[in-house]
Design a protein around this motif. Structure first.
Motif, short mmCIF file in Angstrom:
data_model
loop_
_atom_site.label_atom_id
_atom_site.label_comp_id
_atom_site.label_asym_id
_atom_site.label_seq_id
_atom_site.Cartn_x
_atom_site.Cartn_y
_atom_site.Cartn_z
N LEU A 182 0.78 -1.17 0.02
CA LEU A 182 0.02 -0.07 -0.07
C LEU A 182 0.84 1.36 0.06
CD1 LEU A 182 -2.84 -0.73 2.40
CD2 LEU A 182 -2.99 -0.87 -0.13
N PRO A 183 0.79 1.87 -1.26
CA PRO A 183 1.61 3.24 -1.21
C PRO A 183 1.09 4.43 -0.10
CG PRO A 183 1.33 2.31 -3.35
CD PRO A 183 0.60 1.37 -2.37
N PRO A 184 1.76 5.42 0.15
CA PRO A 184 1.11 6.37 0.95
C PRO A 184 -0.28 6.67 0.32
CG PRO A 184 3.32 6.75 0.65
CD PRO A 184 3.09 5.73 -0.17
N ALA A 185 -1.17 7.11 1.34
CA ALA A 185 -2.63 7.59 0.90
C ALA A 185 -3.64 6.50 0.27
CB ALA A 185 -2.69 8.72 0.18
N SER A 186 -3.13 5.36 0.08
CA SER A 186 -3.92 4.29 -0.55
C SER A 186 -5.03 3.72 0.47
CB SER A 186 -3.01 3.05 -0.74
OG SER A 186 -2.07 3.38 -1.83
N ALA A 187 -6.03 3.47 -0.09
CA ALA A 187 -6.99 2.92 0.35
C ALA A 187 -7.77 1.27 0.11
CB ALA A 187 -8.13 4.00 0.55
N VAL A 188 -8.03 0.78 1.08
CA VAL A 188 -8.65 -0.74 0.67
C VAL A 188 -9.80 -0.81 1.48
CG1 VAL A 188 -7.94 -3.16 1.06
CG2 VAL A 188 -6.39 -1.89 0.61
N ILE A 189 -10.97 -1.35 0.81
CA ILE A 189 -12.16 -1.64 1.17
C ILE A 189 -12.68 -3.18 1.22
CG2 ILE A 189 -14.59 -1.27 1.00
CD1 ILE A 189 -14.06 1.11 -0.48
N LEU A 190 -12.98 -3.49 2.55
CA LEU A 190 -13.18 -5.00 2.58
C LEU A 190 -14.42 -5.29 3.16
CD1 LEU A 190 -9.67 -5.53 4.22
CD2 LEU A 190 -10.56 -6.93 2.32
N SER A 191 -15.19 -6.29 2.80
CA SER A 191 -16.33 -6.80 3.46
C SER A 191 -16.33 -7.79 4.15
CB SER A 191 -17.53 -6.46 2.53
OG SER A 191 -17.50 -7.54 1.64
N PHE A 192 -17.17 -8.02 5.27
CA PHE A 192 -17.07 -9.20 6.05
C PHE A 192 -18.69 -9.59 6.40
CE2 PHE A 192 -13.62 -6.69 6.82
CZ PHE A 192 -12.50 -7.67 6.81
N GLU A 193 -18.78 -10.98 6.13
CA GLU A 193 -20.07 -11.52 6.58
C GLU A 193 -20.53 -11.91 8.19
OE1 GLU A 193 -22.92 -11.20 4.76
OE2 GLU A 193 -21.92 -10.76 3.06
N ILE A 194 -20.25 -10.74 8.80
CA ILE A 194 -20.39 -11.04 10.31
C ILE A 194 -21.33 -10.25 10.99
CG2 ILE A 194 -17.93 -11.61 10.36
CD1 ILE A 194 -17.28 -8.61 11.31
N GLU A 195 -21.79 -10.49 12.22
CA GLU A 195 -22.95 -9.87 12.77
C GLU A 195 -22.30 -8.79 13.67
OE1 GLU A 195 -26.31 -10.10 13.09
OE2 GLU A 195 -26.06 -11.40 11.14
N ASN A 196 -20.98 -8.93 14.28
CA ASN A 196 -20.31 -8.12 15.17
C ASN A 196 -18.90 -7.97 14.95
OD1 ASN A 196 -19.22 -7.32 17.86
ND2 ASN A 196 -21.29 -7.32 18.54
N TRP A 197 -18.36 -7.19 15.12
CA TRP A 197 -16.90 -6.97 15.01
C TRP A 197 -16.08 -7.85 15.96
CZ3 TRP A 197 -15.11 -4.85 10.71
CH2 TRP A 197 -15.79 -3.85 10.01
N ALA A 198 -16.66 -8.44 16.77
CA ALA A 198 -15.96 -9.31 17.59
C ALA A 198 -15.81 -10.58 16.90
CB ALA A 198 -16.66 -9.57 18.81
N ASP A 199 -16.41 -11.08 15.79
CA ASP A 199 -16.31 -11.95 15.01
C ASP A 199 -15.34 -11.88 13.74
OD1 ASP A 199 -18.47 -13.09 16.50
OD2 ASP A 199 -19.95 -12.18 15.27
N LEU A 200 -14.85 -10.77 13.70
CA LEU A 200 -13.77 -10.65 12.63
C LEU A 200 -12.53 -11.40 12.80
CD1 LEU A 200 -12.88 -8.74 10.18
CD2 LEU A 200 -11.71 -7.25 11.74
N HIS A 201 -12.18 -12.29 11.98
CA HIS A 201 -10.89 -13.15 11.88
C HIS A 201 -10.29 -12.95 10.66
CE1 HIS A 201 -12.54 -15.14 15.27
NE2 HIS A 201 -13.74 -15.12 14.40
N PHE A 202 -8.92 -13.23 10.65
CA PHE A 202 -8.03 -13.17 9.52
C PHE A 202 -8.57 -13.87 8.68
CE2 PHE A 202 -4.77 -11.94 12.61
CZ PHE A 202 -4.50 -10.46 12.10
N HIS A 203 -8.37 -13.96 7.27
CA HIS A 203 -8.81 -14.78 6.04
C HIS A 203 -10.36 -14.74 5.95
CE1 HIS A 203 -4.56 -15.48 6.08
NE2 HIS A 203 -4.82 -15.91 7.43
N SER A 204 -11.07 -13.63 6.37
CA SER A 204 -12.58 -13.97 6.26
C SER A 204 -13.28 -12.71 5.52
CB SER A 204 -13.03 -13.90 7.75
OG SER A 204 -12.91 -12.62 8.31
#
Length: 164
Positions: free
Chosen positions: A130-152
């Motif tokens: 990621l060069p400076p000022a770059s942005a990445v948008i990711l989506s996750f099929e989760i109910e709560n951020w506590a359910d966030l995991h790598f590779h998901s």
């Protein structure tokens, strides 16, 4: 339910001056422009974060201020967090687990190499840097951020800026 995470690397900074702490480095004029352009790109994507959080470093705060102004209409609508300054990918994951609950969309402004590696580990496997000022948008099929995991996650969009 779907959650969206926007990960932004701070914009281009001044070279360090003698005796200056890394934490105190400022954006270059080109970096300020790039941060504004990143906000414009995110706005074009139709993504509006409920919360913007940045490392406590001056360069990430300046980047977050430009993003907050462009996306939320107020350059002060972000939070600075000391823990994000030297955070690892696992630290970032833990931070999200501990600090977010029901927000559908959050934006984090941080530092390399962590933001690049974090993006890749979450699911942006087509990105190598990621060069400076770059942005990445990711989506996750989760109910709560506590359910966030790598590779998901699923990469929704990316804006890999060029060096100023």
């Amino acid at each position: 339910m779907k959650k969206t995470l926007i990960i932004v690397r701070h914009a281009h900074t001044q070279d360090p001056i003698p005796c200056q702490e890394d934490h105190d480095r400022e954006l270059t004029p080109e970096g300020r422009i790039a941060a504004i352009k990143s906000a414009e790109w995110l706005k074009e994507q139709g993504i509006t974060p409920k919360k913007i959080v940045a490392s406590s470093a001056k360069r990430t705060q300046a980047t977050a201020a430009a993003l907050a102004n462009g996306l939320l209409g107020n350059s002060g609508r972000f939070e600075a967090e000391n823990i994000l300054f030297r955070a690892s990918e696992t630290d970032l994951l833990d931070f999200i687990h501990e600090n977010f609950r029901q927000e559908d969309t959050i934006l984090i402004v941080g530092h390399n190499p962590t933001v690049t590696q974090f993006s890749i580990r979450l699911g942006a496997t087509s990105i190598s840097y990621l060069p400076p000022a770059s942005a990445v948008i990711l989506s996750f099929e989760i109910e709560n951020w506590a359910d966030l995991h790598f590779h998901s996650g699923k990469l929704v969009a990316k804006n890999l800026t060029e060096e100023a």
